[in-house]
Structures are given as C-alpha cells and as structure tokens.
Scaffold this active site. Structure first.
Site, PDB file in Angstrom:
ATOM      1  N   THR A 256       0.839  -1.198   0.000  1.00  0.00           N
ATOM      2  CA  THR A 256       0.000   0.000   0.000  1.00  0.00           C
ATOM      3  C   THR A 256       0.872   1.244   0.000  1.00  0.00           C
ATOM      4  O   THR A 256       1.800   1.361   0.801  1.00  0.00           O
ATOM      5  CB  THR A 256      -0.916   0.010   1.235  1.00  0.00           C
TER       6      THR A 256
ATOM      7  N   TYR B 168      -7.352  -9.651   5.917  1.00  0.00           N
ATOM      8  CA  TYR B 168      -8.387  -8.976   5.133  1.00  0.00           C
ATOM      9  C   TYR B 168      -9.545  -9.947   4.846  1.00  0.00           C
ATOM     10  O   TYR B 168      -9.613 -11.029   5.422  1.00  0.00           O
ATOM     11  CB  TYR B 168      -7.773  -8.360   3.876  1.00  0.00           C
TER      12      TYR B 168
ATOM     13  N   GLY C 262       9.487  -6.655  -0.629  1.00  0.00           N
ATOM     14  CA  GLY C 262       8.630  -5.519  -0.393  1.00  0.00           C
ATOM     15  C   GLY C 262       9.403  -4.233  -0.198  1.00  0.00           C
ATOM     16  O   GLY C 262       9.767  -3.545  -1.156  1.00  0.00           O
TER      17      GLY C 262
END
Length: 364
Positions: free
Chosen positions: A27, A181, A321
C-alpha cells in the site's frame, strides 16, 4: 561471474520471467484524486521497477465497500480501469510483467471511509486493530455481518474488477486472501462465527475463495491468476492461529492445485510464532510439498536468503517488499552487489511525491 539462481530467468506455464524476484504488493496511498484513479506518478513508480520478474501492484480495491485505507486506487469502475492503462503500458514498454492485487479489507476499515456506514465482514466482531483514514490511523469498530446476498455481490465485485484488469492490460490478477483482510477473515475462527454455508467447517470457511475463483473462469485464464495466503499470521490485525488454522490453509492449498494458477504467494509469519500453539514457523518449507505449481514466498528476505530458499527447493520465486520501495533498481543492485538505499518508513503512506519516486538509482 555467473548469476545466482534468484537472478536467472525462469519459465513456468509458457511464461518466462526476467528473474525469480517479484515486487510484493505494498500500500502506498498515492491515488488521492477524484475517483481514486491510477496516476502518471504511479506509472513511473512501477515502470522503474519493471526489471523484476513480476510486479504485483499495491492492494487495489474491488468496490467502494472494499476500502480500508485512504487514497488507495480502485479497479471497479471503467474510469479506474482506463487509468491503469498508463501503468501497464509503461511496465510493458520496459519489458516487465505486472499483476494487479485485488483487495477487500473487510472489517479492517472504518465508517469514516464508508460515508458513516459500517464496514462489511463475515461476523460482527471488532478486530481491535487500526484503519487508515484522513486523520491517520484510527481504531476499528464492530463491523456489519454480511448477508448471503452481500457475499454473492462481493464475489461479483471481484469478477467485475478482473474484467476491468484484463481491459487495463494487466498480465494477471492476484486475490489477496491474506494479512487479516476479507478472505482471511472468513478462513479464521476468531473472525468467522457464522453457522451458514460460509462458516463452521473448514470447507465452508474457505467457500468464498473458491466461489470467487470459479466466478473468474469465464473472464480470465487461471494461468493468469495468483492467490496470496498468510497461514501463520498471529496477534496482528485481529488474526489468531488456532487448532484449525493450518488445517484450513492446507485444505485451501491442496484444492488450489486443481486450478492451474499462475502462482501461490505465501507469507512467512510477521511475528515469532515458535511458541504459538498450532502455528507453523517455516511456511515455505511446510507448504512446498503440498503445492504442485509455482510457489512464491515473501517476508524480509535478503538476496542471500532469497536465493537459498529457491536453491533449497522450498520456493520458485521470492517477493521483496520494502527493499523495492527504496531501490527502484533493486535487481541491478543485487546483480552488482551494490549497497542499498535505506527506506524512510515515515513516507510509506503519505500523499505526496516525497518517498515515492525520489529514491536515487545507482550512478544518478
């Protein structure tokens, strides 16, 4: 000097990747515009990293109800799909491949992101976590338990977003079924206390994922679909490991073998789970014998440890990441054994260009 295995091209299902490095979905909250469209700056960001074997976008929401972070892009509207074309084209022009991660945050959201309405979830259980709104991180609330009709509608949202992803030129889609999630919330007993067809048994808790995959059959080839799981996530975002957690994920992984996916994307535990009952501390090692396809692993790998997990036979690709945030030329730096830029976590989720496209490349 010959390249290490991590940096060599890799072919699977008639698709050749530049190397065995993927950029993990992260994100970044840079879609702060009317309609939450992909932007020119995002096109630059992804294109700069296109020498990775595969780019996986930031979580991209499949509906307005799916939002749990401010300023994240969507792909549920035609305008959003159109906006992503500049990103996919920029990546393809650099010889890269890019999948979009399809995301529904479920209960990890807040009414501030839904015009005052409660976020949707499998059950009305507060994760006691944080959502990211205009004022920063804020405590979550007790969500609304989804009706059967709302579950079916959500499945159609994933199908519609996949149609839009294909139209936008993405090479594939990844279903985000990890990290606490929506899909993960259905899998876990701490977040799913339903007694209908979507709760109770392992098969029922996993049902929404496979109904979603089945819904995609007519709009995309499964060889262009990935699934992300985080089996031993514990103590974060309301997730806990119980006696059925690993069994549930083993059932899911075994059943995914029937779909011929592009890949299975697994995450090693975010925290030390060696003392957590029922948890598995080494995810790649545990699940590799169960999965017959391309297995991607993620979480804090270095060049050396990433290469080792591949050479040991526990994974086929490694997703990086944070190193990709600070090093747009991470692949080249690994190849040349060059030092890495240090990331600035204070700019990860801000809404400006700072900390986005301003990390220097080598010799620049």
């Amino acid at each position: 000097m010959s390249k290490i295995t991590l940096l060599q091209p890799y072919t699977y299902k008639n698709t050749t990747y530049n190397n065995r490095m993927a950029m993990a979905p992260m994100t970044r909250s840079r879609a702060g515009n009317e309609g939450n469209l992909a932007t020119e700056q995002m096109a630059i960001y992804y294109a700069d990293r296109a020498d990775a074997g595969l780019l996986i976008t930031e979580g991209t929401v499949v509906s307005k109800k799916a939002v749990g972070f401010i300023n994240v892009p969507g792909i549920y509207s035609k305008e959003q799909s159109e906006s992503w074309k500049q990103v996919t084209q920029a990546v393809h022009d650099k010889g890269g491949k890019i999948f979009v991660q399809l995301w529904h945050t479920g209960r990890l959201s807040h009414p501030d992101l839904h015009d005052g309405e409660l976020p949707h979830a499998p059950s009305a259980i507060n994760p006691e976590a944080k959502a990211y709104v205009a004022t920063g991180f804020i405590d979550t609330v007790t969500p609304k338990e989804m009706t059967i009709a709302e579950i079916k509608e959500t499945i159609l949202d994933f199908k519609n977003s996949t149609i839009n992803a294909v139209a936008a030129g993405f090479d594939g889609v990844e279903l985000h079924a990890a990290n606490g999630y929506l899909f993960h919330q259905f899998f876990n007993a701490s977040s799913n206390t339903r007694t209908d067809a979507y709760g109770g048994s392992i098969e029922n808790k996993a049902r929404i994922l496979f109904e979603t995959l089945d819904a995609l059959k007519d709009v995309i080839d499964y060889s262009k679909v990935g699934v992300r799981l985080n089996p031993s996530m514990h103590g974060i975002q309301g997730m806990t490991v119980d006696k059925e957690t690993i069994d549930t994920h083993e059932y899911i992984v075994n059943k995914l073998n029937d779909y011929g996916l592009a890949y299975l994307h697994l995450t090693e535990p975010f925290t030390d789970v060696t003392e957590v009952p029922y948890a598995v501390a080494e995810i790649a090692k545990h699940f590799r014998p169960l999965y017959n396809g391309l297995l991607m692993i993620n979480k804090s790998f270095t060049k050396e440890s990433g290469n080792k997990v591949i050479e040991d036979g526990y994974a086929d690709m490694v997703a990086y990441g944070v190193p990709f945030i600070a090093n747009p030329d991470l692949v080249a730096r690994f190849e040349k054994e060059a030092p890495l830029n240090a990331p600035d976590p204070t700019t990860f989720y801000t809404f400006t260009e700072k900390g986005y496209n301003d990390y220097p490349k080598m010799n620049s």
